[in-house]
Design an enzyme around this catalytic site. Structure first.
Site, mmCIF file in Angstrom:
data_model
loop_
_atom_site.group_PDB
_atom_site.id
_atom_site.type_symbol
_atom_site.label_atom_id
_atom_site.label_comp_id
_atom_site.label_asym_id
_atom_site.label_seq_id
_atom_site.Cartn_x
_atom_site.Cartn_y
_atom_site.Cartn_z
ATOM 1 N N CYS A 39 0.806 -1.220 0.000
ATOM 2 C CA CYS A 39 0.000 0.000 0.000
ATOM 3 C C CYS A 39 0.837 1.268 0.000
ATOM 4 O O CYS A 39 0.302 2.359 -0.152
ATOM 5 C CB CYS A 39 -0.900 0.012 1.231
ATOM 6 S SG CYS A 39 0.068 -0.072 2.737
ATOM 7 N N CYS A 109 -0.883 -4.251 8.177
ATOM 8 C CA CYS A 109 -0.699 -2.990 8.898
ATOM 9 C C CYS A 109 -0.016 -3.259 10.239
ATOM 10 O O CYS A 109 0.841 -2.484 10.681
ATOM 11 C CB CYS A 109 -2.038 -2.289 9.110
ATOM 12 S SG CYS A 109 -3.135 -2.320 7.680
HETATM 13 FE FE1 FES Z 1 -1.219 -0.620 4.323
HETATM 14 FE FE2 FES Z 1 -2.702 -0.323 6.444
HETATM 15 S S1 FES Z 1 -3.391 -0.442 4.412
HETATM 16 S S2 FES Z 1 -0.542 -0.263 6.325
#
Ligand code: FES
Length: 159
Positions: A39, A109
């Site tokens: 992400c 995460c």
């Molecule tokens: Fe990547 Fe939370 S969506 S760290």
């Protein structure tokens, strides 16, 4: 489908603990900076260590990321304050994910927080080669350490 965040995530997100930076820090400060390739989120964890007993006396974080990443790092900082480096190096992302009730899609995460503290400890060891070193291996999922310069020093906790 829309996911609702667990109240513990919201609490840490709204009132993040230990946000801040120790700057470059002297030799008793270890800095970890990790990124999640999936992400692009980035987390910086800094620890201040008492070399007499290898204990974490202070900890700060800055996270550019989703609510779960901010909550994971905030919770991590609460967890590690007062721990020895060995204890902190044993923290697994699953403990964090469980405490915050993260859904499977948000597990990475919490992984960022585990990698962040390990990265901070290994940076401390690099600065203090004589310190008693603890084995930080175990997950096999270490994320790449990224350049400290890429993170502005005075940026807010969330982007
Ligand atoms: Fe990547 Fe939370 S969506 S760290």
């Amino acid at each position: 489908a829309r996911r609702s965040y667990h109240e513990k995530v919201l609490d840490h997100y709204n009132n993040p603990r230990n946000v801040g930076s120790m700057g470059k820090g002297s030799d008793d400060v270890g800095t970890g900076l990790v990124g999640a390739p999936a992400c692009g989120d980035v987390m910086k964890i800094q620890i201040k260590v008492d070399p007499q007993n290898d204990t974490i006396t202070d900890v700060k974080f800055k996270t550019f990321g989703c609510g779960s990443a901010i909550a994971s790092s905030s919770y991590l900082t609460e967890l590690v304050k007062g721990m020895t480096l060995e204890q902190a190096g044993r923290i697994r992302n699953t403990e964090i994910a469980k405490e915050l009730c993260l859904p499977p899609v948000k597990l990475h995460c919490s992984m960022l927080a585990e990698d962040g503290i390990k990265s901070a400890i290994s940076n401390y060891y690099k600065k203090n080669p004589k310190a008693k070193q603890t084995d930080l291996g175990g997950t096999g999922a270490a994320m790449p350490q990224i350049e400290v310069e890429k993170l502005p020093a005075d940026a807010p906790a969330s982007a």
